[in-house]
Design an enzyme around this catalytic site. Structure first.
Site, PDB file in Angstrom:
ATOM      1  N   SER A 113      -7.815  37.026 -36.124  1.00 32.16           N
ATOM      2  CA  SER A 113      -8.411  38.046 -35.504  1.00 32.16           C
ATOM      3  C   SER A 113      -8.767  39.098 -36.374  1.00 32.16           C
ATOM      4  O   SER A 113      -8.071  38.972 -37.378  1.00 32.16           O
ATOM      5  CB  SER A 113      -7.766  38.630 -34.213  1.00 32.16           C
ATOM      6  OG  SER A 113      -7.575  37.659 -33.079  1.00 32.16           O
ATOM      7  N   CYS A 163     -15.223  39.013 -28.198  1.00 35.95           N
ATOM      8  CA  CYS A 163     -16.087  39.892 -28.820  1.00 35.95           C
ATOM      9  C   CYS A 163     -16.460  39.639 -30.405  1.00 35.95           C
ATOM     10  O   CYS A 163     -17.438  39.935 -31.080  1.00 35.95           O
ATOM     11  CB  CYS A 163     -15.735  41.361 -29.014  1.00 35.95           C
ATOM     12  SG  CYS A 163     -13.922  41.448 -29.574  1.00 35.95           S
ATOM     13  N   GLN A 191      -4.561  40.389 -27.428  1.00 34.01           N
ATOM     14  CA  GLN A 191      -5.547  40.062 -26.313  1.00 34.01           C
ATOM     15  C   GLN A 191      -6.252  38.694 -26.416  1.00 34.01           C
ATOM     16  O   GLN A 191      -6.466  38.208 -25.391  1.00 34.01           O
ATOM     17  CB  GLN A 191      -6.747  41.031 -26.280  1.00 34.01           C
ATOM     18  CG  GLN A 191      -7.671  41.102 -25.330  1.00 34.01           C
ATOM     19  CD  GLN A 191      -8.877  42.032 -25.368  1.00 34.01           C
ATOM     20  OE1 GLN A 191      -8.922  42.468 -26.197  1.00 34.01           O
ATOM     21  NE2 GLN A 191      -9.681  42.135 -24.256  1.00 34.01           N
TER      22      GLN A 191
END
EC number: 1.2.1.70
Length: 331
Positions: A107, A50, A114
């Site tokens: 991230s 994403c 994840q």
């Protein structure tokens, strides 16, 4: 060794640009096939999440190629239009970046867990599609192993900083919210529904097919078929969408004609919810960029020093393997 990577991520481009470079499993095979038509490219792996899309290449020694140009070609975009939105790495910088990526320290939510699964899935899918080579296989295995070591040695993350808990934090900050609709029964959708239920929200989740064994339903969740999602909007205070659909799950033209909730949260890339929805009266719409805004970890500098110490050992192991393999080839 000639390994090259290039990619686009949340530090370089907003979500409306990043989503253009997201690839589904069905399109990846064609992309890999095109890449490997070049006889100087021995292997390729695409990491698509994403927050980023990155292409890793194992190439002939001395070959210079910009993987981002190849990504643009695969997505049918003009490279010049996006040339200032990508990063290019070569050599040791590639494996260092991949290790740090797998650890979660690159991230938007520091140390999230994840990404290690996403990195592992990327190499597994490339292998399944006959796109990887031994150089990339070992590099990705080293990255995943280093990430596991970091996770067991250092406490980088907590559940409160996962994407679902960040969404929950937003929901809790609003008044008069008791009924939630979660669109999507994938990993993130189920996690979101479970967290909402644990926190006392009346939660309904959509199912694409309502047959026993086809779906995992979070304990305590109500269910509706996906096609009934618009009708359900009339009876909820917040809607969270988290699917892998290439199309909008909620469109403004259909929402504008019905009673709608005032809070929408989009956890998908490409985005699930038509961004025009935020133009409706008294509506708040959060996407991943706005959810992550302001996420700060005060201990990052010290933790990053410890992470690099662990990663350095695995980078050394990788180069030791590579030099050993090279000697075998020469003998």
């Amino acid at each position: 060794m000639n390994v090259i990577m290039a990619g686009i991520d949340y530090t370089l481009a907003p979500i409306d640009i990043r989503e253009k470079f997201s690839f589904t499993k069905s399109t990846l095979q064609a992309v890999y096939n095109d890449l490997l038509k070049n006889e100087n490219i021995f292997g390729a792996v695409i990491v698509s999440t994403c927050n980023r899309t990155e292409l890793y290449l194992s190439c002939e020694e001395g070959l210079y190629i910009n993987p981002f140009e190849l990504l643009c070609d695969a997505a049918n975009f003009d490279y010049e239009e996006y040339s200032n939105m990508h990063v290019l790495r070569t050599g040791v910088d590639v494996i260092r970046h991949l290790c740090e990526l797998a650890c979660g320290v690159k991230s938007q939510i520091w140390g999230e867990d994840q990404i290690i699964t996403q990195v592992r899935n990327a190499i597994e899918l490339a292998r399944e599609m006959n796109a990887s080579d031994s150089t990339l296989e070992v590099m990705f295995r080293i990255a995943v192993t280093s990430a596991k070591k970091v996770k067991t040695t250092l406490k980088l993350s907590s559940t409160e900083r996962s994407i679902a808990y960040s969404a929950l934090k937003i929901i809790k900050s609003k008044e008069n919210i008791s009924k939630a609709l979660v669109i999507g029964n994938g990993e993130i959708g189920r996690l979101m529904a479970s967290i909402l239920i644990e926190n006392g929200y009346d939660t309904t989740i959509t199912l694409r097919r309502y047959r026993h064994g086809d779906n995992i339903i979070p304990l305590g969740a109500k269910t509706i078929e996906y096609v009934a999602r618009y009708e359900k909007l009339k009876d909820c205070d917040v809607v969270i969408s988290a699917t892998l659909s290439p199309h909008y799950t909620l469109e403004i033209d259909k929402i504008d004609r019905i009673k709608y909730p005032r809070l929408f949260i989009d956890l998908a890339v490409p985005r699930d919810i038509d961004p025009k929805i935020k133009s409706l009266d008294n509506v708040e719409l959060y996407d991943l960029d706005s959810i992550y805004a302001g996420e700060v970890d005060k201990n990052r500098t010290e933790q990053m020093i410890q992470v690099k110490k662990i990663i350095d050992k695995y980078i050394f192991d990788y180069y030791r393997w590579y030099e050993y393999r090279k000697r075998l080839v020469l003998t």
